[in-house]
Design a protein around this motif. Structure first.
Motif, PDB file in Angstrom:
ATOM      1  N   THR A 170       6.123  -3.198   7.353  1.00 61.96           N
ATOM      2  CA  THR A 170       5.234  -4.211   6.775  1.00 61.96           C
ATOM      3  C   THR A 170       5.139  -4.080   5.257  1.00 61.96           C
ATOM      4  O   THR A 170       4.197  -4.571   4.640  1.00 61.96           O
ATOM      5  CB  THR A 170       3.838  -4.108   7.410  1.00 61.96           C
ATOM      6  N   GLY A 171       6.126  -3.415   4.639  1.00 65.48           N
ATOM      7  CA  GLY A 171       6.237  -3.399   3.185  1.00 65.48           C
ATOM      8  C   GLY A 171       5.490  -2.298   2.470  1.00 65.48           C
ATOM      9  O   GLY A 171       5.447  -2.278   1.236  1.00 65.48           O
ATOM     10  N   ASN A 172       4.909  -1.361   3.217  1.00 61.90           N
ATOM     11  CA  ASN A 172       4.200  -0.254   2.594  1.00 61.90           C
ATOM     12  C   ASN A 172       5.177   0.866   2.227  1.00 61.90           C
ATOM     13  O   ASN A 172       6.269   0.973   2.785  1.00 61.90           O
ATOM     14  CB  ASN A 172       3.137   0.290   3.543  1.00 61.90           C
ATOM     15  N   LYS A 173       4.772   1.692   1.286  1.00 56.76           N
ATOM     16  CA  LYS A 173       5.551   2.872   0.924  1.00 56.76           C
ATOM     17  C   LYS A 173       4.886   4.102   1.527  1.00 56.76           C
ATOM     18  O   LYS A 173       3.660   4.226   1.503  1.00 56.76           O
ATOM     19  CB  LYS A 173       5.639   3.004  -0.596  1.00 56.76           C
ATOM     20  N   GLN A 214       6.007   9.818  12.821  1.00 54.32           N
ATOM     21  CA  GLN A 214       7.206   8.986  12.681  1.00 54.32           C
ATOM     22  C   GLN A 214       6.903   7.523  12.997  1.00 54.32           C
ATOM     23  O   GLN A 214       7.430   6.613  12.343  1.00 54.32           O
ATOM     24  CB  GLN A 214       8.314   9.518  13.582  1.00 54.32           C
ATOM     25  N   HIS A 215       6.047   7.283  13.991  1.00 57.27           N
ATOM     26  CA  HIS A 215       5.671   5.906  14.324  1.00 57.27           C
ATOM     27  C   HIS A 215       4.882   5.285  13.177  1.00 57.27           C
ATOM     28  O   HIS A 215       5.057   4.097  12.864  1.00 57.27           O
ATOM     29  CB  HIS A 215       4.844   5.898  15.605  1.00 57.27           C
ATOM     30  N   ALA A 216       4.037   6.083  12.532  1.00 54.74           N
ATOM     31  CA  ALA A 216       3.281   5.584  11.380  1.00 54.74           C
ATOM     32  C   ALA A 216       4.228   5.199  10.242  1.00 54.74           C
ATOM     33  O   ALA A 216       4.064   4.142   9.617  1.00 54.74           O
ATOM     34  CB  ALA A 216       2.288   6.640  10.910  1.00 54.74           C
ATOM     35  N   LYS A 217       5.197   6.042   9.979  1.00 55.66           N
ATOM     36  CA  LYS A 217       6.160   5.756   8.901  1.00 55.66           C
ATOM     37  C   LYS A 217       6.910   4.453   9.169  1.00 55.66           C
ATOM     38  O   LYS A 217       7.016   3.584   8.290  1.00 55.66           O
ATOM     39  CB  LYS A 217       7.133   6.919   8.758  1.00 55.66           C
ATOM     40  N   ILE A 218       7.408   4.308  10.392  1.00 57.79           N
ATOM     41  CA  ILE A 218       8.163   3.103  10.741  1.00 57.79           C
ATOM     42  C   ILE A 218       7.267   1.871  10.671  1.00 57.79           C
ATOM     43  O   ILE A 218       7.631   0.841  10.084  1.00 57.79           O
ATOM     44  CB  ILE A 218       8.766   3.253  12.152  1.00 57.79           C
ATOM     45  N   THR A 219       6.082   1.966  11.265  1.00 57.10           N
ATOM     46  CA  THR A 219       5.151   0.836  11.299  1.00 57.10           C
ATOM     47  C   THR A 219       4.767   0.393   9.895  1.00 57.10           C
ATOM     48  O   THR A 219       4.794  -0.807   9.570  1.00 57.10           O
ATOM     49  CB  THR A 219       3.889   1.218  12.088  1.00 57.10           C
ATOM     50  N   MET A 273       0.838  -1.192   0.000  1.00 57.32           N
ATOM     51  CA  MET A 273       0.000   0.000   0.000  1.00 57.32           C
ATOM     52  C   MET A 273       0.879   1.250   0.000  1.00 57.32           C
ATOM     53  O   MET A 273       1.926   1.283   0.644  1.00 57.32           O
ATOM     54  CB  MET A 273      -0.919   0.000   1.233  1.00 57.32           C
ATOM     55  N   LYS A 274       0.457   2.255  -0.715  1.00 58.00           N
ATOM     56  CA  LYS A 274       1.150   3.543  -0.765  1.00 58.00           C
ATOM     57  C   LYS A 274       0.374   4.542   0.093  1.00 58.00           C
ATOM     58  O   LYS A 274      -0.800   4.804  -0.162  1.00 58.00           O
ATOM     59  CB  LYS A 274       1.247   4.025  -2.211  1.00 58.00           C
ATOM     60  N   VAL A 275       1.051   5.083   1.110  1.00 60.97           N
ATOM     61  CA  VAL A 275       0.392   5.935   2.102  1.00 60.97           C
ATOM     62  C   VAL A 275       1.009   7.331   2.060  1.00 60.97           C
ATOM     63  O   VAL A 275       2.234   7.490   2.102  1.00 60.97           O
ATOM     64  CB  VAL A 275       0.525   5.340   3.518  1.00 60.97           C
ATOM     65  N   PHE A 276       0.155   8.332   2.000  1.00 62.32           N
ATOM     66  CA  PHE A 276       0.554   9.737   1.986  1.00 62.32           C
ATOM     67  C   PHE A 276       0.075  10.372   3.280  1.00 62.32           C
ATOM     68  O   PHE A 276      -1.121  10.415   3.550  1.00 62.32           O
ATOM     69  CB  PHE A 276      -0.064  10.419   0.767  1.00 62.32           C
ATOM     70  N   ILE A 277       1.018  10.846   4.100  1.00 58.86           N
ATOM     71  CA  ILE A 277       0.692  11.506   5.360  1.00 58.86           C
ATOM     72  C   ILE A 277       0.937  13.002   5.212  1.00 58.86           C
ATOM     73  O   ILE A 277       2.046  13.420   4.866  1.00 58.86           O
ATOM     74  CB  ILE A 277       1.546  10.957   6.522  1.00 58.86           C
TER      75      ILE A 277
END
Length: 235
Positions: free
Chosen positions: A30-33, A21-26, A1-5
Motif C-alpha cells: 500500500t505504498g508504505n516504507k 513478514q506479513h506486516a512488511k508485505i502488507t 508512511m514510514k514504519v519501523f518494526i
C-alpha cells in the motif's frame, strides 16, 4: 508512511516472524516504507555499559544517564545504537513484535530500549509524555501469548492484558511522546491450529491498513497533573 518494526524472536520460522513478514508485505503493498530491526539476526547486545559510547565523560565510574547526556552533546553514541536512533527519528510509526515472556518484553528487546531510548537524545529536560520527542508519531505493540484470551481478562488468572502491557505502552511509548495505538495480540499462538493463525494474519493485516484511522489509547495529559504530579481531579 514510514514504519519501523523492531522484531524480537530467536526463531525465523516462528509465528512472530510470520507476523513481521506479513506486516512488511502488507504495508509495502500500500505504498508504505518499512525498516525492520531483527534483533536476534543482528546479534544485538542488550547489555548496557561503557560500550554504548565511543567516548566517555567519566572512564572511571559508569553512570548511564550521565554518559547518555554527554554522548548527546558530543555525538558519541556507539555506531549500532546511533543507527537504531536514526531509524526511530526516521519513522512515522513504530511497532514492537515479540512474544510475551514473563509478562513483559524479551530481554533482548528490553535491552534495546535501555540502550536506544537514551537520556538527552530521546527524553529529559522536559521532553516527556505529551511534550515528548516523538509526539505526533504512532507506536503499537504486536505480540503473541502462550495462554488463551480468557486467561488475560480482568477475571482471568493472568490479569487484564492491557494492565500487563501498561508499563510498555505508557512507561516506554507514551513516556517519549508516541501516540499509542491499541495492541494487536495473537493469543495462544502456539496452541491454535493453522486456520486460526491464518485468521490472526488477516486480522493483523486489517489493523495495519487502518493505522492512520485507529484512535490512540487515551492517557491523561501533563496539564491534568499538579506540581506534585498528582491528578488534579482526584484531589
Amino acid at each position: 508512511m514510514k514504519v519501523f518494526i523492531v522484531h524480537a524472536h530467536p526463531e525465523p520460522k516462528s509465528f512472530n516472524a510470520a507476523l513481521t513478514q506479513h506486516a512488511k508485505i502488507t504495508l509495502e503493498q500500500t505504498g508504505n516504507k518499512v525498516i525492520i530491526s531483527d534483533l536476534y539476526a543482528m546479534n544485538f547486545d542488550p547489555v548496557s555499559d561503557h560500550r554504548n559510547f565511543s567516548s566517555k565523560k567519566d572512564p572511571d565510574y559508569f553512570k548511564q544517564q550521565t554518559e547518555e547526556y554527554y554522548a548527546t552533546e558530543n555525538n558519541s553514541f556507539a555506531e549500532d545504537i546511533q543507527a537504531e536512533m536514526e531509524k526511530l527519528f526516521w519513522c512515522d510509526a513504530l511497532i514492537f513484535q515479540f512474544p510475551l515472556w514473563w509478562f513483559g518484553l524479551p530481554g533482548i528487546l528490553k535491552g534495546w530500549v535501555d540502550k536506544v531510548f537514551a537520556a538527552g537524545k530521546i527524553y529529559g529536560g522536559g521532553k516527556w509524555y505529551d511534550n515528548g520527542v516523538f509526539r505526533g508519531k504512532k507506536a503499537m505493540l504486536s505480540l503473541t501469548t502462550g495462554g488463551k484470551l480468557t486467561m488475560y481478562t480482568e477475571a482471568g488468572i493472568n490479569g487484564d492484558i492491557h494492565s500487563i502491557l501498561y508499563p510498555i505502552n505508557h512507561g516506554i511509548f507514551r513516556f517519549v511522546g508516541f501516540d499509542v495505538l491499541p495492541p494487536f495480540v495473537a493469543f495462544a499462538a502456539s496452541q491454535v491450529n493453522d486456520e486460526r493463525r491464518k485468521g490472526y494474519l488477516k486480522e493483523y493485516e486489517e489493523r495495519l491498513h487502518s493505522l492512520n484511522e485507529t484512535y490512540p489509547i487515551v492517557y491523561p495529559a501533563l496539564a491534568d497533573f499538579d506540581e506534585n504530579f498528582q491528578l488534579k481531579n482526584l484531589i
